[in-house]
Design a protein around this motif. Structure first.
Motif, PDB file in Angstrom:
ATOM      1  N   GLU A 238       0.930  -1.320   0.017  1.00 29.60           N
ATOM      2  CA  GLU A 238      -0.079   0.043   0.009  1.00 29.60           C
ATOM      3  C   GLU A 238       0.958   1.152  -0.007  1.00 29.60           C
ATOM      4  O   GLU A 238       0.579   2.026  -0.945  1.00 29.60           O
ATOM      5  N   GLU A 239       1.720   1.309   0.749  1.00 27.42           N
ATOM      6  CA  GLU A 239       2.777   2.355   0.834  1.00 27.42           C
ATOM      7  C   GLU A 239       3.439   2.509  -0.531  1.00 27.42           C
ATOM      8  O   GLU A 239       3.657   4.066  -0.944  1.00 27.42           O
TER       9      GLU A 239
ATOM     10  N   ARG B 181       2.261   1.856  -3.291  1.00 27.12           N
ATOM     11  CA  ARG B 181       1.553   2.101  -4.330  1.00 27.12           C
ATOM     12  C   ARG B 181       1.155   3.861  -4.140  1.00 27.12           C
ATOM     13  O   ARG B 181       1.063   4.615  -4.874  1.00 27.12           O
ATOM     14  N   LYS B 182       1.103   4.274  -2.994  1.00 30.42           N
ATOM     15  CA  LYS B 182       0.963   5.525  -2.568  1.00 30.42           C
ATOM     16  C   LYS B 182       1.858   6.395  -3.133  1.00 30.42           C
ATOM     17  O   LYS B 182       1.955   7.584  -3.649  1.00 30.42           O
ATOM     18  N   ALA B 183       3.225   5.999  -2.764  1.00 32.86           N
ATOM     19  CA  ALA B 183       4.505   6.872  -3.306  1.00 32.86           C
ATOM     20  C   ALA B 183       4.829   6.665  -4.707  1.00 32.86           C
ATOM     21  O   ALA B 183       5.644   7.160  -5.155  1.00 32.86           O
TER      22      ALA B 183
ATOM     23  N   SER C 290      -4.835  -4.218  -5.659  1.00 31.85           N
ATOM     24  CA  SER C 290      -4.878  -2.757  -5.436  1.00 31.85           C
ATOM     25  C   SER C 290      -6.184  -2.544  -4.789  1.00 31.85           C
ATOM     26  O   SER C 290      -6.281  -1.440  -3.840  1.00 31.85           O
TER      27      SER C 290
END
Length: 280
Positions: free
Chosen positions: A30-31, A33-35, A135
């Motif tokens: 998740e991190e 993907r966020k970055a 995702s």
């Protein structure tokens, strides 16, 4: 990365993380993907060639997710479990169906992702269910035979990280299972699979060629050809070995040479089995 691949080749990764469980994995994914951070999933590193320049972004090594559990005739293994350990657990429980892949380097996740195949059998034949993180979060995939092909799986086109797989096996006679395991290991040893660091078969076979890819390459005199520390194996023309100090560029040049020779001589386009990973 060379210590994490069967080729013993590869440059430096920007970030290497080893989650202890699926919760750690979900947070990392998740991190990333966020970055908008590139993310590479690594099992046993048995079917890849990592660039000399290394891998940009985050590399997630799945070795910490290695649990294996047997219940009746089903076996569930986490994605980082070694395939050989998984087969051994099945054998200890008197379950048959995975013997063909014994002693083949690789993880459960990697084997499912590529629908690993050898001795005429594929993982998808005994695969029943796959757990993954996508995702949208955790999910499950229930196997449909039509979704798989020769060394192809639906996960190759999905934005998902395999976390575990469940196999439907059959009760077998312990002596027959042991004999099958010994035969699989012996045949790999006789073919020279464990003599040098390698990633196994470089190119896929194709029935349209009329003969195995290794035989095509052998017919062109490619056995033993060297580039730096890399060599087309003198014992099998569809295996490239690291004789010591080989670079990824050395291996890639031999791959390209083989492709060019086969195209020129036979008009066939070889399909790579080894994945090129990292910054090329």
């Amino acid at each position: 990365m060379k210590m994490y691949t069967s080729f013993r080749i590869g440059g430096i990764a920007d970030i290497l993380a080893e989650p202890a469980d699926t919760r750690d994995l979900a947070v990392l994914a998740e991190e990333a993907r966020k970055a908008a951070l590139p993310m590479t999933i690594l099992g046993e590193g048995a079917n890849i060639l990592v660039s000399d320049k290394g891998i940009r972004g985050l590399v997630i090594r799945m070795a910490g997710l290695s649990g294996i559990h047997v219940r009746n005739s089903s076996l569930r293994a986490e994605a980082g479990a070694k395939m050989t350990d998984t087969v051994t657990s099945a054998s200890a429980a008197g379950l048959s169906g995975l013997e063909f892949i014994y002693a083949m380097p690789g993880s459960v996740g990697g084997s499912v992702w590529m629908n690993a195949r050898c001795f005429g059998h594929s993982i998808s034949e005994v695969l029943s269910r796959v757990e993954y993180i996508g995702s949208e979060g955790p999910g499950e995939y229930h196997v449909r035979a039509g979704d798989f092909g020769y060394k192809k799986s639906p996960f190759q086109s999905m934005d998902a990280v395999i976390t575990a797989a469940e196999f439907s096996l059959a009760e077998g006679r312990p002596d027959e299972i042991r004999a099958a395991l010994e035969k699989a290991k012996r045949e790999r040893e006789e073919k020279g699979h464990f003599l040098h660091p390698s990633a196994g078969s470089v190119f896929k076979n194709n029935r349209g060629f009329g003969k195995p890819t290794g035989k095509l390459l052998e017919s062109l005199g490619l056995k033993g050809v060297r580039k730096g520390g890399a060599q087309i194996a003198p014992f099998h023309a569809n295996i490239i070995i690291n004789t010591g100090g080989a670079s990824a560029s050395d291996v890639r040049e031999l791959m390209e040479l083989a492709e060019e020779k086969v195209l020129a001589a036979y008009g066939f386009v070889l399909e790579r089995e080894i994945l090129l990973v990292g910054e090329w």
